[in-house]
Design a protein around this motif. Sequence first.
Motif, PDB file in Angstrom:
ATOM      1  N   ILE A 204       0.838  -1.206   0.000  1.00 24.13           N
ATOM      2  CA  ILE A 204       0.000   0.000   0.000  1.00 24.13           C
ATOM      3  C   ILE A 204       0.869   1.251   0.000  1.00 24.13           C
ATOM      4  O   ILE A 204       0.618   2.211  -0.757  1.00 24.13           O
ATOM      5  N   LYS A 208       0.880   4.085  -2.986  1.00 25.29           N
ATOM      6  CA  LYS A 208       0.580   5.499  -2.729  1.00 25.29           C
ATOM      7  C   LYS A 208       1.728   6.394  -3.180  1.00 25.29           C
ATOM      8  O   LYS A 208       1.507   7.498  -3.702  1.00 25.29           O
ATOM      9  N   VAL A 218      -7.260   5.274   2.677  1.00 28.44           N
ATOM     10  CA  VAL A 218      -7.270   3.838   2.401  1.00 28.44           C
ATOM     11  C   VAL A 218      -8.274   3.156   3.331  1.00 28.44           C
ATOM     12  O   VAL A 218      -8.251   3.357   4.548  1.00 28.44           O
ATOM     13  N   ALA A 241      -4.147   2.936   7.051  1.00 27.46           N
ATOM     14  CA  ALA A 241      -5.562   2.674   6.763  1.00 27.46           C
ATOM     15  C   ALA A 241      -6.452   3.567   7.612  1.00 27.46           C
ATOM     16  O   ALA A 241      -6.329   3.598   8.834  1.00 27.46           O
TER      17      ALA A 241
END
Length: 533
Positions: A204, A208, A218, A241
């Motif tokens: 992730i 990004k 996220v 997240a």
Amino acid sequence: MDWDDSISLQRKEMNLDKYWFGVCHELSNNKLVSLLSLISSTIVSAKPYNIPSLGLSGGIFLKGGGTKTTKAAAQTNAETPKNDYEIFFYNQTLDHFSYTPESYTTFQQRYVINSKHWGGAKENAPIFVYLGAEDSLFDGDVADMSGGLLTENAPRFKALLVYIEHRFYGKSVPFVSFQNAIKNATLRGYFNSAQAIADYASVITYLKEKFSAHYSPVIVIGGSYGGMLATWFRLKYPHIALGALASSAPVLFFHGALPYNEYYAVVSKDFKQASKSCFHTIKNSWSEINKVASQPNGLSILSQRFKTCSPINGSEELKDFISGIFMDAAQYNSPPKYPVTMICRAIDRASNTTDILGRIFAGVVATNKTKECFDTRQNLTSGTESDGYAWQRCSELVGPFGERGDTMLERDNSTLSNFTNGCINSYGVPPRPHWITTYFGGKDIGLVLRRFGSNIIFSNGLKDPYSASGVLKDISDTILAIHTVNGSHCLDIVGASPNDPIWLVEQRKRELDVIEGWIKTYYADLSSFKKTK
């Protein structure tokens, strides 16, 4: 950098023609030879355990009706993405938590992207990340999710969709085949949930950065074991997240978090609600199977009565197979077929024409009427991905022992002691029964997370036996339990149907509204943050 430039750059840098051994050019020969030599010298035997299945959709018995499947047939699942999906591989670190030379070794981890509806980095459009669980992406997660909650709602959120495969499953097995990896004591040591969510954090963060999507929020999503991972990811990586949707996540199904294993009691409750006579037939069948098995040629008689593809080796093999069908039926008891009702209807209709074994066989046949024989060993084949979860169960995902409640299944008299002995015999190491609750928490979860966590949805269907190990009450204003009385395992995140009952439609709507609220709040916070810079 816009999306098109970024994705083009990514393709060039990742060199997708390389398989996981292709990454070895980045390692010194000495490091690689040392690691592979250690791997080859530590292979041990691995035996799977008969445990309740996890997964997004129907388990092995309902998917195949417990029928014999050839290797060629098993490979018919396409390893190519559906429309709008693209496959990539990320050079993943083998060990995120040590600094030995071998820990820097990398392997290729598969992930899939759908950018069709993404609003782009300039709009700080959200990124929805589906965390892969105990299966190949194309056998399970993407195969189901490409027509599921994420894809169906990507236009509403202008979301980028990312699906990341769990290490040691599918095409994300380090260095060797899955069969060799799961038998390998050294390599298998890197196969755990903490490493998996660290993998997700790395992928992730990489994406990004590559897409210049620094301020794109996220949301991580997972079902079943993947729902546990989504929960733990939000708690361990809140800076990555914004929130998590954990569907049918039995985050309390661990030794020390719950005093009892209530999975079997919920299975029994589901069948009893469908038909009391069916419940009692099943409950009384185990002693009858034992009785026949004890007779001369009893196993041969049972093999003939249940049309097994091969002669059974013992009554336990047959009973495990039948109980597996009943557990799957309860876990995935979803509309429109409702397999529990289907099985009980067949059992009850056969009551006047045959004995108790004939009635049970009628229930087995109801799961798949077109097959000529039933493979009682389908879930016992060494080297399959069910071995992967068996290892995880033996190492860290240790459930509670002991049962309570009225059950139609034979009581499980397993203890931590004999479970430990089985794990040592299979893998050479004992389980760590308290590690998950130590590392991720779980005990007194309502008290602990009330002041600590935020932005987690625990969704459940109470017909799902794993719901007994889920979070069923709101913990705070932002850690919510959204459940339905008639729902089943992960039903809320699979594809919608025009015939979906209203309670399911409302459950999905509420979940999406909550996620939308998180994102709106984040955008407001982001605006305020930028003004103060």
